[in-house]
Design an enzyme around this catalytic site. Structure first.
Site, PDB file in Angstrom:
ATOM      1  N   HIS A 250      16.993  28.689   2.148  1.00 51.33           N
ATOM      2  CA  HIS A 250      16.385  29.787   1.391  1.00 51.33           C
ATOM      3  C   HIS A 250      16.465  31.105   2.182  1.00 51.33           C
ATOM      4  O   HIS A 250      16.692  32.162   1.619  1.00 51.33           O
ATOM      5  CB  HIS A 250      14.929  29.388   1.134  1.00 51.33           C
ATOM      6  CG  HIS A 250      14.187  30.346   0.305  1.00 51.33           C
ATOM      7  ND1 HIS A 250      14.608  30.713  -0.957  1.00 51.33           N
ATOM      8  CD2 HIS A 250      13.048  31.033   0.540  1.00 51.33           C
ATOM      9  CE1 HIS A 250      13.749  31.585  -1.445  1.00 51.33           C
ATOM     10  NE2 HIS A 250      12.809  31.788  -0.569  1.00 51.33           N
TER      11      HIS A 250
ATOM     12  N   GLY B 143      12.018  28.782 -14.333  1.00 47.17           N
ATOM     13  CA  GLY B 143      11.398  30.035 -14.775  1.00 47.17           C
ATOM     14  C   GLY B 143      12.175  31.276 -14.338  1.00 47.17           C
ATOM     15  O   GLY B 143      12.333  32.219 -15.119  1.00 47.17           O
ATOM     16  N   THR B 144      12.680  31.267 -13.106  1.00 49.56           N
ATOM     17  CA  THR B 144      13.414  32.429 -12.595  1.00 49.56           C
ATOM     18  C   THR B 144      14.672  32.672 -13.420  1.00 49.56           C
ATOM     19  O   THR B 144      14.955  33.799 -13.844  1.00 49.56           O
ATOM     20  CB  THR B 144      13.795  32.196 -11.104  1.00 49.56           C
ATOM     21  OG1 THR B 144      12.584  32.072 -10.358  1.00 49.56           O
ATOM     22  CG2 THR B 144      14.640  33.332 -10.546  1.00 49.56           C
TER      23      THR B 144
ATOM     24  N   ASP C 274      21.773  31.803  -7.348  1.00 46.43           N
ATOM     25  CA  ASP C 274      20.492  31.544  -6.676  1.00 46.43           C
ATOM     26  C   ASP C 274      20.651  30.353  -5.729  1.00 46.43           C
ATOM     27  O   ASP C 274      21.619  29.597  -5.834  1.00 46.43           O
ATOM     28  CB  ASP C 274      19.403  31.249  -7.721  1.00 46.43           C
ATOM     29  CG  ASP C 274      18.027  31.691  -7.242  1.00 46.43           C
ATOM     30  OD1 ASP C 274      17.891  32.004  -6.043  1.00 46.43           O
ATOM     31  OD2 ASP C 274      17.089  31.717  -8.062  1.00 46.43           O
TER      32      ASP C 274
ATOM     33  N   ASP D 141      16.451  37.837  -7.710  1.00 48.38           N
ATOM     34  CA  ASP D 141      15.357  38.452  -6.957  1.00 48.38           C
ATOM     35  C   ASP D 141      15.902  39.098  -5.678  1.00 48.38           C
ATOM     36  O   ASP D 141      17.045  38.858  -5.284  1.00 48.38           O
ATOM     37  CB  ASP D 141      14.240  37.445  -6.627  1.00 48.38           C
ATOM     38  CG  ASP D 141      14.757  36.191  -5.945  1.00 48.38           C
ATOM     39  OD1 ASP D 141      15.643  36.317  -5.082  1.00 48.38           O
ATOM     40  OD2 ASP D 141      14.287  35.088  -6.283  1.00 48.38           O
TER      41      ASP D 141
ATOM     42  N   ASP E 193       0.821  -1.225   0.000  1.00 46.40           N
ATOM     43  CA  ASP E 193       0.000   0.000   0.000  1.00 46.40           C
ATOM     44  C   ASP E 193       0.851   1.270   0.000  1.00 46.40           C
ATOM     45  O   ASP E 193       0.329   2.374   0.092  1.00 46.40           O
ATOM     46  CB  ASP E 193      -0.945   0.007   1.208  1.00 46.40           C
ATOM     47  CG  ASP E 193      -0.193  -0.017   2.528  1.00 46.40           C
ATOM     48  OD1 ASP E 193       1.068  -0.079   2.497  1.00 46.40           O
ATOM     49  OD2 ASP E 193      -0.843   0.037   3.590  1.00 46.40           O
ATOM     50  N   GLY E 194       2.156   1.113  -0.060  1.00 46.72           N
ATOM     51  CA  GLY E 194       3.029   2.291  -0.135  1.00 46.72           C
ATOM     52  C   GLY E 194       3.620   2.694   1.202  1.00 46.72           C
ATOM     53  O   GLY E 194       4.534   3.535   1.255  1.00 46.72           O
ATOM     54  N   GLU E 195       3.102   2.124   2.315  1.00 43.28           N
ATOM     55  CA  GLU E 195       3.699   2.463   3.616  1.00 43.28           C
ATOM     56  C   GLU E 195       5.116   1.907   3.671  1.00 43.28           C
ATOM     57  O   GLU E 195       5.438   0.943   2.969  1.00 43.28           O
ATOM     58  CB  GLU E 195       2.848   1.875   4.747  1.00 43.28           C
ATOM     59  CG  GLU E 195       1.518   2.589   4.899  1.00 43.28           C
ATOM     60  CD  GLU E 195       0.738   2.114   6.128  1.00 43.28           C
ATOM     61  OE1 GLU E 195       1.193   1.169   6.806  1.00 43.28           O
ATOM     62  OE2 GLU E 195      -0.331   2.683   6.382  1.00 43.28           O
TER      63      GLU E 195
ATOM     64  N   LYS F 283      11.938  40.827  -9.428  1.00 42.85           N
ATOM     65  CA  LYS F 283      11.186  39.689 -10.000  1.00 42.85           C
ATOM     66  C   LYS F 283       9.771  39.666  -9.439  1.00 42.85           C
ATOM     67  O   LYS F 283       9.544  40.013  -8.283  1.00 42.85           O
ATOM     68  CB  LYS F 283      11.927  38.401  -9.628  1.00 42.85           C
ATOM     69  CG  LYS F 283      11.144  37.118  -9.757  1.00 42.85           C
ATOM     70  CD  LYS F 283      12.006  35.893  -9.437  1.00 42.85           C
ATOM     71  CE  LYS F 283      11.421  35.045  -8.337  1.00 42.85           C
ATOM     72  NZ  LYS F 283      12.209  33.853  -8.025  1.00 42.85           N
TER      73      LYS F 283
HETATM   74  C1  R5P Z   1      13.008  32.013  -4.874  1.00 40.02           C
HETATM   75  O1  R5P Z   1      12.904  32.905  -4.060  1.00 40.02           O
HETATM   76  C2  R5P Z   1      14.211  31.127  -4.955  1.00 40.02           C
HETATM   77  O2  R5P Z   1      15.364  31.754  -4.489  1.00 40.02           O
HETATM   78  C3  R5P Z   1      14.427  30.641  -6.390  1.00 40.02           C
HETATM   79  O3  R5P Z   1      14.711  31.757  -7.209  1.00 40.02           O
HETATM   80  C4  R5P Z   1      13.207  29.955  -6.908  1.00 40.02           C
HETATM   81  O4  R5P Z   1      12.740  29.033  -5.980  1.00 40.02           O
HETATM   82  C5  R5P Z   1      13.486  29.267  -8.218  1.00 40.02           C
HETATM   83  O5  R5P Z   1      12.302  28.655  -8.640  1.00 40.02           O
HETATM   84  P1  R5P Z   1      11.979  28.465 -10.167  1.00 40.02           P
HETATM   85  O6  R5P Z   1      13.145  27.755 -10.798  1.00 40.02           O
HETATM   86  O7  R5P Z   1      10.726  27.626 -10.156  1.00 40.02           O
HETATM   87  O8  R5P Z   1      11.718  29.798 -10.770  1.00 40.02           O
END
Ligand code: R5P
Length: 300
Positions: A127, A225-226, A218, A168, A34-36, A192
């Site tokens: 982060h 995307g960032t 980063d 960002d 069951d995945g447990e 951003k």
């Molecule tokens: C955002 O504050 C983090 O420092 C990264 O820039 C972010 O998590 C990157 O996420 P993604 O690659 O989805 O844009």
């Protein structure tokens, strides 16, 4: 000392163990139909200092449960101490309430780890540095920035024409530290915007002057995307070469394809998250944090 590895990043665990001249101890993770899961320690740990290495990357919940069960098993088998090395700490981005009605995921995870008796936690590039405050357990917060600084220095790039870029405002602290390591290399910050409902990213404008070479720094790359949006804006603003340094290769969805297509020359990440063969792409280079982690374990 006994070192155990969860299943998420055995590759890194083996490297760390080798640097410490220790063999990985045996651990069985049994998955029921069951995945447990059930974790069993297959070595004697009574009165021993123990270490479990497990990144809580995708599948994040499965990897967390495995980590919790391993810590519990080590405690039950009489380990003198349990240190968890969680090179990539999942849920760290949900560190406060962004919109009314949300949970604070990282706080919940921290409370569980405290509650099950973890003695010490080692993490890499959180982060936000405030996340440490969510724990009662002592946290050693390591950083891949010195590794990045060494690579950048070794390239011999003309520093008057090179700019460090944070994609960002949240990365300001990181970029300032790296700039100091590189003899005060100039830096710029991108404004951003992320749509909290869809996750889509737009890079609005750059604060600071951009040189011919731009180095985007980063903590993690998830969707890509960032980085793609930042690189596009930097190109428009005159950057000719763009390099990316990000600690955690979370690489969800189509990130490898997005990064390969993005206007960047090279993407450096570390091995805090295991990058499988199908997620590797020509522009990618993986650096190792194994020495950093091993040194920290040795020093305590
Ligand atoms: C955002 O504050 C983090 O420092 C990264 O820039 C972010 O998590 C990157 O996420 P993604 O690659 O989805 O844009």
């Amino acid at each position: 000392m006994k070192i155990f590895s969860g299943t998420s990043n055995k590759f890194l665990a083996e490297k760390v163990a080798k640097k410490l001249n220790v063999e990985l101890s045996a651990l069985e993770v049994f998955v029921f139909p069951d995945g447990e899961k059930r974790v069993r320690i297959l070595d004697k740990v009574l009165d021993k200092d123990t270490i479990v290495i497990q990144s809580t990357s995708t599948p994040v919940d499965e990897n967390y449960m495995q980590l919790f069960f391993t810590i519990d098993a080590l405690k039950r088998n009489g380990a003198k101490s349990v240190t968890a090395v969680v090179p990539y700490f999942g849920y760290q981005r949900q560190d406060h309430v962004f919109r009314e009605g949300e949970d604070v995921s990282v706080k919940v995870v921290a409370e569980i780890l405290d509650k099950i008796g973890l003695d010490r936690l080692i993490v890499v590039d959180l982060h936000s540095i405030k996340i440490k405050e969510a724990f009662n357990t002592p946290v050693s917060h390591l950083s891949a920035l010195p590794i990045f600084a060494e690579i950048i220095k070794s390239k011999g790039w003309d520093r008057d024409r090179t700019t460090l870029v944070s994609p960002d405002a949240g990365g300001m602290r990181r970029i300032k530290i790296l700039s100091e390591m590189l003899n005060n290399m100039s830096f710029a910050v991108i404004e951003k915007n992320r749509d909290l409902a869809t996750g889509s990213v737009t890079a609005e404008k750059i604060k600071g002057k951009i040189g011919r070479k731009a180095i985007i720094v980063d903590d993690m790359i998830s969707s890509g995307g960032t980085i793609a949006a930042a690189a596009e804006l930097l190109k428009k603003q005159g950057a000719e070469e763009i390099y990316v340094f990000a600690t955690h290769a979370v690489f969800s969805e189509k990130a490898p394809q997005i990064l390969q297509k993005a206007a960047v020359n090279k993407v450096y990440v570390t091995d805090t998250v295991f990058v499988s063969g199908e997620k590797r792409f020509p522009k990618l280079e993986i650096l190792s944090v194994s020495e950093l982690v091993a040194k920290n374990i040795k020093s305590t």
